[in-house]
Design a protein around this motif. Structure first.
Motif, PDB file in Angstrom:
ATOM      1  N   TRP A 251       0.806  -1.220   0.000  1.00 57.60           N
ATOM      2  CA  TRP A 251       0.000   0.000   0.000  1.00 57.60           C
ATOM      3  C   TRP A 251       0.841   1.273   0.000  1.00 57.60           C
ATOM      4  O   TRP A 251       0.354   2.346  -0.388  1.00 57.60           O
ATOM      5  CB  TRP A 251      -0.966  -0.013   1.186  1.00 57.60           C
ATOM      6  CG  TRP A 251      -2.147  -0.900   0.906  1.00 57.60           C
ATOM      7  CD1 TRP A 251      -2.301  -2.204   1.256  1.00 57.60           C
ATOM      8  CD2 TRP A 251      -3.308  -0.546   0.159  1.00 57.60           C
ATOM      9  NE1 TRP A 251      -3.490  -2.691   0.781  1.00 57.60           N
ATOM     10  CE2 TRP A 251      -4.130  -1.692   0.113  1.00 57.60           C
ATOM     11  CE3 TRP A 251      -3.738   0.630  -0.457  1.00 57.60           C
ATOM     12  CZ2 TRP A 251      -5.361  -1.700  -0.535  1.00 57.60           C
ATOM     13  CZ3 TRP A 251      -4.964   0.630  -1.108  1.00 57.60           C
ATOM     14  CH2 TRP A 251      -5.764  -0.528  -1.146  1.00 57.60           C
ATOM     15  N   SER A 252       2.100   1.165   0.402  1.00 60.35           N
ATOM     16  CA  SER A 252       2.952   2.356   0.396  1.00 60.35           C
ATOM     17  C   SER A 252       3.161   2.879  -1.026  1.00 60.35           C
ATOM     18  O   SER A 252       3.352   4.075  -1.246  1.00 60.35           O
ATOM     19  CB  SER A 252       4.302   2.050   1.044  1.00 60.35           C
ATOM     20  OG  SER A 252       5.045   1.126   0.258  1.00 60.35           O
ATOM     21  N   LYS A 253       3.107   1.972  -2.007  1.00 61.20           N
ATOM     22  CA  LYS A 253       3.278   2.377  -3.405  1.00 61.20           C
ATOM     23  C   LYS A 253       2.017   3.017  -3.985  1.00 61.20           C
ATOM     24  O   LYS A 253       2.032   3.546  -5.088  1.00 61.20           O
ATOM     25  CB  LYS A 253       3.708   1.176  -4.249  1.00 61.20           C
ATOM     26  CG  LYS A 253       5.094   0.656  -3.899  1.00 61.20           C
ATOM     27  CD  LYS A 253       5.514  -0.489  -4.799  1.00 61.20           C
ATOM     28  CE  LYS A 253       6.926  -0.957  -4.463  1.00 61.20           C
ATOM     29  NZ  LYS A 253       7.358  -2.087  -5.324  1.00 61.20           N
ATOM     30  N   LEU A 254       0.930   2.935  -3.221  1.00 55.52           N
ATOM     31  CA  LEU A 254      -0.342   3.511  -3.648  1.00 55.52           C
ATOM     32  C   LEU A 254      -0.673   4.769  -2.847  1.00 55.52           C
ATOM     33  O   LEU A 254      -1.787   5.271  -2.911  1.00 55.52           O
ATOM     34  CB  LEU A 254      -1.469   2.484  -3.494  1.00 55.52           C
ATOM     35  CG  LEU A 254      -1.385   1.275  -4.441  1.00 55.52           C
ATOM     36  CD1 LEU A 254      -2.169   0.099  -3.881  1.00 55.52           C
ATOM     37  CD2 LEU A 254      -1.906   1.640  -5.826  1.00 55.52           C
ATOM     38  N   GLY A 255       0.284   5.234  -2.059  1.00 55.92           N
ATOM     39  CA  GLY A 255       0.082   6.444  -1.271  1.00 55.92           C
ATOM     40  C   GLY A 255      -0.390   6.192   0.133  1.00 55.92           C
ATOM     41  O   GLY A 255      -0.587   7.130   0.909  1.00 55.92           O
ATOM     42  N   GLY A 256      -0.604   4.924   0.481  1.00 56.22           N
ATOM     43  CA  GLY A 256      -1.075   4.581   1.826  1.00 56.22           C
ATOM     44  C   GLY A 256      -2.551   4.224   1.848  1.00 56.22           C
ATOM     45  O   GLY A 256      -3.333   4.684   1.009  1.00 56.22           O
ATOM     46  N   GLU A 257      -2.929   3.386   2.808  1.00 53.49           N
ATOM     47  CA  GLU A 257      -4.310   2.925   2.916  1.00 53.49           C
ATOM     48  C   GLU A 257      -5.294   4.071   3.155  1.00 53.49           C
ATOM     49  O   GLU A 257      -6.448   4.018   2.743  1.00 53.49           O
ATOM     50  CB  GLU A 257      -4.430   1.894   4.040  1.00 53.49           C
ATOM     51  CG  GLU A 257      -3.638   0.625   3.792  1.00 53.49           C
ATOM     52  CD  GLU A 257      -3.782  -0.374   4.923  1.00 53.49           C
ATOM     53  OE1 GLU A 257      -4.585  -0.111   5.855  1.00 53.49           O
ATOM     54  OE2 GLU A 257      -3.090  -1.414   4.888  1.00 53.49           O
ATOM     55  N   ASP A 258      -4.830   5.124   3.826  1.00 55.25           N
ATOM     56  CA  ASP A 258      -5.727   6.224   4.175  1.00 55.25           C
ATOM     57  C   ASP A 258      -6.153   7.053   2.970  1.00 55.25           C
ATOM     58  O   ASP A 258      -7.024   7.918   3.088  1.00 55.25           O
ATOM     59  CB  ASP A 258      -5.089   7.128   5.234  1.00 55.25           C
ATOM     60  CG  ASP A 258      -3.790   7.764   4.754  1.00 55.25           C
ATOM     61  OD1 ASP A 258      -3.162   7.209   3.824  1.00 55.25           O
ATOM     62  OD2 ASP A 258      -3.406   8.798   5.308  1.00 55.25           O
ATOM     63  N   LYS A 259      -5.577   6.780   1.816  1.00 56.00           N
ATOM     64  CA  LYS A 259      -5.969   7.498   0.607  1.00 56.00           C
ATOM     65  C   LYS A 259      -7.240   6.907  -0.017  1.00 56.00           C
ATOM     66  O   LYS A 259      -7.785   7.463  -0.971  1.00 56.00           O
ATOM     67  CB  LYS A 259      -4.836   7.457  -0.439  1.00 56.00           C
ATOM     68  CG  LYS A 259      -3.512   8.041   0.038  1.00 56.00           C
ATOM     69  CD  LYS A 259      -3.633   9.523   0.352  1.00 56.00           C
ATOM     70  CE  LYS A 259      -2.272  10.099   0.745  1.00 56.00           C
ATOM     71  NZ  LYS A 259      -2.359  11.529   1.135  1.00 56.00           N
ATOM     72  N   PHE A 260      -7.709   5.790   0.544  1.00 55.62           N
ATOM     73  CA  PHE A 260      -8.853   5.071  -0.006  1.00 55.62           C
ATOM     74  C   PHE A 260      -9.945   4.921   1.048  1.00 55.62           C
ATOM     75  O   PHE A 260      -9.671   4.977   2.241  1.00 55.62           O
ATOM     76  CB  PHE A 260      -8.421   3.680  -0.484  1.00 55.62           C
ATOM     77  CG  PHE A 260      -7.457   3.695  -1.644  1.00 55.62           C
ATOM     78  CD1 PHE A 260      -7.883   3.415  -2.930  1.00 55.62           C
ATOM     79  CD2 PHE A 260      -6.114   4.001  -1.442  1.00 55.62           C
ATOM     80  CE1 PHE A 260      -7.005   3.440  -4.002  1.00 55.62           C
ATOM     81  CE2 PHE A 260      -5.218   4.029  -2.506  1.00 55.62           C
ATOM     82  CZ  PHE A 260      -5.671   3.751  -3.786  1.00 55.62           C
ATOM     83  N   ILE A 261     -11.176   4.722   0.579  1.00 52.51           N
ATOM     84  CA  ILE A 261     -12.253   4.447   1.532  1.00 52.51           C
ATOM     85  C   ILE A 261     -11.963   3.102   2.190  1.00 52.51           C
ATOM     86  O   ILE A 261     -11.351   2.216   1.565  1.00 52.51           O
ATOM     87  CB  ILE A 261     -13.637   4.447   0.843  1.00 52.51           C
ATOM     88  CG1 ILE A 261     -13.715   3.359  -0.241  1.00 52.51           C
ATOM     89  CG2 ILE A 261     -13.944   5.820   0.250  1.00 52.51           C
ATOM     90  CD1 ILE A 261     -15.113   3.215  -0.854  1.00 52.51           C
ATOM     91  N   PRO A 262     -12.361   2.899   3.453  1.00 55.88           N
ATOM     92  CA  PRO A 262     -11.978   1.685   4.178  1.00 55.88           C
ATOM     93  C   PRO A 262     -12.344   0.376   3.483  1.00 55.88           C
ATOM     94  O   PRO A 262     -11.559  -0.579   3.492  1.00 55.88           O
ATOM     95  CB  PRO A 262     -12.736   1.838   5.505  1.00 55.88           C
ATOM     96  CG  PRO A 262     -12.867   3.314   5.686  1.00 55.88           C
ATOM     97  CD  PRO A 262     -13.071   3.867   4.310  1.00 55.88           C
ATOM     98  N   SER A 263     -13.520   0.318   2.855  1.00 52.57           N
ATOM     99  CA  SER A 263     -13.960  -0.925   2.217  1.00 52.57           C
ATOM    100  C   SER A 263     -13.186  -1.248   0.946  1.00 52.57           C
ATOM    101  O   SER A 263     -13.353  -2.325   0.370  1.00 52.57           O
ATOM    102  CB  SER A 263     -15.453  -0.866   1.907  1.00 52.57           C
ATOM    103  OG  SER A 263     -15.769   0.276   1.141  1.00 52.57           O
ATOM    104  N   ALA A 264     -12.326  -0.343   0.501  1.00 48.17           N
ATOM    105  CA  ALA A 264     -11.522  -0.572  -0.701  1.00 48.17           C
ATOM    106  C   ALA A 264     -10.130  -1.104  -0.366  1.00 48.17           C
ATOM    107  O   ALA A 264      -9.336  -1.361  -1.265  1.00 48.17           O
ATOM    108  CB  ALA A 264     -11.386   0.723  -1.500  1.00 48.17           C
TER     109      ALA A 264
END
Length: 349
Positions: A105-118
């Motif tokens: 997820w670090s390569k995607l900007g981090g989990e917090d960049k997405f809604i939780p269910s994604a």
């Protein structure tokens, strides 16, 4: 045995060993999605631009879902697909079975960049979508407003269509029979609830047409073969934009879910596959999707980039979420096999 023959034999054995140890033969990155006007949109905003940026071909194929399809591919050896868009229970089952690569997820900007269910350890949310009651507003004088109307063949005579399978069909049957949408899975979790759902389906069995691919309900409405159908909200809105149709969705009693991108374990294009997912998840790219098809966006920043009138058409709009329910992924992971067996036997009767 001559020295020459022995050398040839040993050379052959060595070559065979090296081939067995070598990674799978290189092939073009292959991305698999759901076809129809949705995949047309993906081709425009994701597939072609990514291929141009990477300087390498990208092949896209379509499928109709089903965890058994993915499981069989993995059992057969190195898969010929790399990135696949899957539904929620396919994500859960594949994660549990270890057939998807882990997401960094670090390569995607981090989990917090997405809604939780994604967010998942092995999948990245691609869209938020809704299955609801669809109809052609130009052909019906009175609009249906509920699943009860879908099951009312006296008020709305003619054929109607549902996605083939127990998922969605059983929920909609119970809602039509008076179950509060928010209590559907509680009721469906009992033998009596399952019996009740099939009994309700019995009432329109002779008027039902079953569809499997997401483009089919749109075709059925357009041809006038059915008066109403379950359908994906984005397909309905997409055909309105591209062909000037007046297909509408009934939001109350609809069911929303998140689809995710996964990379199949052992993909010879693993790095390119995750590069593609990262590209498709960028806010500036993902935010273009609703211009073509009305699906919600898992990337938070992408959703914030939308015009208010565009956001209002999506499953993620508060007014649309209010009367809808989320798909219960855990229920279907636990029950899909048994209920599919019963559903197929019921259809065959």
């Amino acid at each position: 045995m001559s020295a020459t023959k022995l050398a040839k034999m040993m050379g052959g054995l060595l070559l065979g060993s090296l081939m067995a140890m070598a990674p799978a033969a290189a092939r073009d990155l292959t991305v698999v999605s759901w076809g129809g006007n949705y995949q047309d949109a993906q081709r425009t905003i994701y597939f072609k631009p990514f291929a141009e940026k990477s300087g390498k071909p990208l092949l896209d194929e379509s499928w109709d879902g089903g965890y058994g399809v993915l499981s069989a591919k993995m059992q057969a050896g190195t898969p010929n697909w790399d990135v696949v868009q899957v539904e929620a229970e396919e994500l859960a089952l594949g994660c549990a079975d270890g057939i998807y690569e882990a997401v960094d997820w670090s390569k995607l900007g981090g989990e917090d960049k997405f809604i939780p269910s994604a967010v998942s350890e092995c999948g990245v949310g691609a869209i938020v979508w809704t299955t609801g009651l669809g109809y052609d507003a130009d052909k019906l004088k009175a609009a249906p407003t509920s699943w009860a109307d879908f099951f009312d063949t006296a008020k709305f005579p003619g054929k109607r269509a549902l996605r083939k399978g127990p998922k969605y069909s059983l929920e909609f049957a119970l809602i039509a029979d008076g179950v509060d949408p928010k209590e559907v899975y509680e009721v469906l979790g009992t033998p009596e609830g399952v019996d009740r759902a099939f009994k309700k389906l019995d009432t329109i069995k002779g008027d039902l047409i079953w569809w499997e691919a997401g483009a089919q309900p749109i075709q059925l409405l357009a041809s006038g073969e059915v008066v109403m159908t379950s359908a994906y909200n984005g397909r309905l809105a997409g055909i309105n934009k591209s062909e000037g149709k007046n297909f509408q969705i009934v939001w109350p009693g609809s069911i929303y879910a998140v689809d995710s991108w996964v990379v199949l374990k052992g993909s010879p294009n693993k790095d390119a596959a995750f590069d593609f997912i990262q590209f498709a998840s960028l806010p500036e790219n993902q935010s273009k999707l609703p211009d073509y098809i009305a699906y919600g966006l898992p990337n938070v920043a992408a959703g914030e980039m939308l015009k208010p009138e565009t956001a209002a058409e999506l499953p993620t709009a508060p007014a649309n979420l209010e009367s809808a329910i989320p798909l219960d992924t855990d229920f279907w992971v636990d029950n899909i096999e048994a209920l599919t067996t019963r559903f197929n036997a019921w259809v065959a009767q």
